[in-house]
Write a protein that holds these residues in place. Sequence first.
Motif, PDB file in Angstrom:
ATOM      1  N   UNK A 259      -1.029 -46.112  25.271  1.00 43.30           N
ATOM      2  CA  UNK A 259       0.107 -45.253  24.924  1.00 43.30           C
ATOM      3  C   UNK A 259       1.409 -46.037  24.923  1.00 43.30           C
ATOM      4  N   UNK A 260       1.582 -46.934  25.894  1.00 46.26           N
ATOM      5  CA  UNK A 260       2.811 -47.737  25.939  1.00 46.26           C
ATOM      6  C   UNK A 260       2.920 -48.620  24.711  1.00 46.26           C
ATOM      7  N   UNK A 261       1.789 -49.155  24.248  1.00 46.18           N
ATOM      8  CA  UNK A 261       1.821 -49.993  23.065  1.00 46.18           C
ATOM      9  C   UNK A 261       2.076 -49.168  21.798  1.00 46.18           C
ATOM     10  N   UNK A 262       1.398 -48.021  21.672  1.00 48.46           N
ATOM     11  CA  UNK A 262       1.555 -47.214  20.462  1.00 48.46           C
ATOM     12  C   UNK A 262       2.950 -46.596  20.364  1.00 48.46           C
ATOM     13  N   UNK A 263       3.536 -46.237  21.506  1.00 49.84           N
ATOM     14  CA  UNK A 263       4.837 -45.582  21.503  1.00 49.84           C
ATOM     15  C   UNK A 263       5.987 -46.532  21.852  1.00 49.84           C
ATOM     16  N   UNK A 264       5.645 -47.793  22.122  1.00 42.87           N
ATOM     17  CA  UNK A 264       6.648 -48.809  22.461  1.00 42.87           C
ATOM     18  C   UNK A 264       7.493 -48.383  23.674  1.00 42.87           C
ATOM     19  N   UNK A 265       6.765 -48.058  24.730  1.00 44.25           N
ATOM     20  CA  UNK A 265       7.429 -47.602  25.948  1.00 44.25           C
ATOM     21  C   UNK A 265       7.785 -48.789  26.829  1.00 44.25           C
ATOM     22  N   UNK A 266       8.694 -48.580  27.719  1.00 46.36           N
ATOM     23  CA  UNK A 266       9.052 -49.597  28.699  1.00 46.36           C
ATOM     24  C   UNK A 266       7.948 -49.730  29.747  1.00 46.36           C
ATOM     25  N   UNK A 267       7.807 -50.889  30.388  1.00 46.26           N
ATOM     26  CA  UNK A 267       6.746 -51.049  31.401  1.00 46.26           C
ATOM     27  C   UNK A 267       6.832 -50.014  32.506  1.00 46.26           C
ATOM     28  N   UNK A 268       8.054 -49.619  32.886  1.00 43.53           N
ATOM     29  CA  UNK A 268       8.188 -48.626  33.932  1.00 43.53           C
ATOM     30  C   UNK A 268       7.604 -47.278  33.502  1.00 43.53           C
ATOM     31  N   UNK A 269       7.735 -46.927  32.227  1.00 38.63           N
ATOM     32  CA  UNK A 269       7.186 -45.663  31.743  1.00 38.63           C
ATOM     33  C   UNK A 269       5.665 -45.658  31.829  1.00 38.63           C
ATOM     34  N   UNK A 270       5.033 -46.798  31.535  1.00 42.00           N
ATOM     35  CA  UNK A 270       3.580 -46.876  31.654  1.00 42.00           C
ATOM     36  C   UNK A 270       3.114 -46.630  33.079  1.00 42.00           C
ATOM     37  N   UNK A 271       3.881 -47.061  34.070  1.00 41.66           N
ATOM     38  CA  UNK A 271       3.519 -46.808  35.466  1.00 41.66           C
ATOM     39  C   UNK A 271       3.720 -45.346  35.833  1.00 41.66           C
ATOM     40  N   UNK A 272       4.798 -44.745  35.325  1.00 47.19           N
ATOM     41  CA  UNK A 272       5.049 -43.338  35.637  1.00 47.19           C
ATOM     42  C   UNK A 272       3.990 -42.435  35.033  1.00 47.19           C
ATOM     43  N   UNK A 273       3.471 -42.787  33.870  1.00 52.99           N
ATOM     44  CA  UNK A 273       2.433 -41.968  33.251  1.00 52.99           C
ATOM     45  C   UNK A 273       1.159 -41.920  34.083  1.00 52.99           C
ATOM     46  N   UNK A 274       0.964 -42.887  34.949  1.00 53.54           N
ATOM     47  CA  UNK A 274      -0.234 -42.918  35.790  1.00 53.54           C
ATOM     48  C   UNK A 274      -0.024 -42.260  37.151  1.00 53.54           C
ATOM     49  N   UNK A 275       1.222 -41.921  37.470  1.00 48.50           N
ATOM     50  CA  UNK A 275       1.522 -41.388  38.811  1.00 48.50           C
ATOM     51  C   UNK A 275       2.016 -39.948  38.782  1.00 48.50           C
ATOM     52  N   UNK A 284       7.658 -37.352  25.227  1.00 45.94           N
ATOM     53  CA  UNK A 284       8.139 -38.555  24.563  1.00 45.94           C
ATOM     54  C   UNK A 284       8.607 -38.158  23.163  1.00 45.94           C
ATOM     55  N   UNK A 285       9.829 -38.537  22.840  1.00 46.04           N
ATOM     56  CA  UNK A 285      10.411 -38.191  21.557  1.00 46.04           C
ATOM     57  C   UNK A 285      11.438 -37.079  21.710  1.00 46.04           C
ATOM     58  N   UNK A 286      12.115 -36.764  20.604  1.00 47.17           N
ATOM     59  CA  UNK A 286      13.161 -35.741  20.608  1.00 47.17           C
ATOM     60  C   UNK A 286      14.246 -36.082  21.632  1.00 47.17           C
ATOM     61  N   UNK A 287      14.649 -37.353  21.651  1.00 44.18           N
ATOM     62  CA  UNK A 287      15.660 -37.777  22.615  1.00 44.18           C
ATOM     63  C   UNK A 287      15.062 -38.667  23.674  1.00 44.18           C
ATOM     64  N   UNK A 288      15.626 -38.590  24.878  1.00 47.56           N
ATOM     65  CA  UNK A 288      15.138 -39.426  25.976  1.00 47.56           C
ATOM     66  C   UNK A 288      13.762 -38.961  26.436  1.00 47.56           C
ATOM     67  N   UNK A 289      12.994 -39.896  27.003  1.00 51.51           N
ATOM     68  CA  UNK A 289      11.710 -39.554  27.602  1.00 51.51           C
ATOM     69  C   UNK A 289      11.961 -38.715  28.861  1.00 51.51           C
ATOM     70  N   UNK A 290      11.192 -37.628  28.998  1.00 53.99           N
ATOM     71  CA  UNK A 290      11.396 -36.707  30.106  1.00 53.99           C
ATOM     72  C   UNK A 290      10.087 -36.536  30.854  1.00 53.99           C
ATOM     73  N   UNK A 291      10.187 -36.433  32.176  1.00 56.40           N
ATOM     74  CA  UNK A 291       9.042 -36.146  33.036  1.00 56.40           C
ATOM     75  C   UNK A 291       9.303 -34.784  33.660  1.00 56.40           C
TER      76      UNK A 291
END
Length: 309
Positions: A259-275, A284-291
Amino acid sequence: MSHPLPYPEERAVQEQAPAPQPAPPPPAVARAAVPIARTPVAPAVTSAPLATPSPLTHPPDQPGGPPPGPDGDRPRDRTGPSGQTSRLRIGWHTVPRSGLRRVTALPPSSAGLLLGRDQQQVPVPLRLFTPEPVRVALIGGVWAAQLLIFRAFSVGVRVVVVTTEPRAWAGFGERATGQQNRLTVVAGEAGGPYGGTAQTPLLTVYDLGVSGPMTSPPLGPWHTQLTILRQLDRPGVAAVQEAGLVVLQRLGGDEAALASSALRLRPQSGQLLQSMNDDMMALIGDGDDRYVFLDQTGIEQQYVGPPRR
């Protein structure tokens, strides 16, 4: 000529004798005396000066009443024909300074279907239905998709589900809405219509496992396509990159890297997606990434169940 004084015994008898009582008046006389007794008596005329009448004053202010006017007096009431309507009193609806300190304002947010709240408790909307076509990819399970659809039912949406597992959707529309025409389950490719209206948007859901539809179907106004990827793998990357919005549940290590590669996410975002917790999603999209914390209600838990993937 002097009279002889009575003997002491006779004088004692005279002193003890009761005084004679006057005879009661006749009944007619007694009745005639009653009106005379009720006649008002005129006040006595004196030489004292008359007291000067004091001017009329308003009663003192009561706690919680209207504030006094600029000159210290209450403003006069302006009444209507019924005598019960008073004019607006400026200052009645003021807020004390201590109350103003407790008033907070949330930053404005764009319109959309409420997805949840972020860590600052700010509502996060999901722009699913617009006059222009919308494509959304969901990396997660059927539970997350049904939660979104359950909330979309509140805006009058009509849903068509194209799935390879009809049992996962059997009876969901009837349970959630009490109607049989709000959600249709299709086992093959979806045919028209390809557009909705502002009052009845159309949502086409593709639940095909790890990939999206073979061909991208046409979309009309007020028509949204939701592609569910139960697990992110290479076949689903095209659907993720084609979508304008991507909603994700908690991912595994390989999924987060893809997902980080396909969406060009920052490394920190890839870690948050797992936690993320079970009751969270990432937008993801429509502005800033939101959790987002989903804030699932009791009714949603009853019809959709507890959070899971």
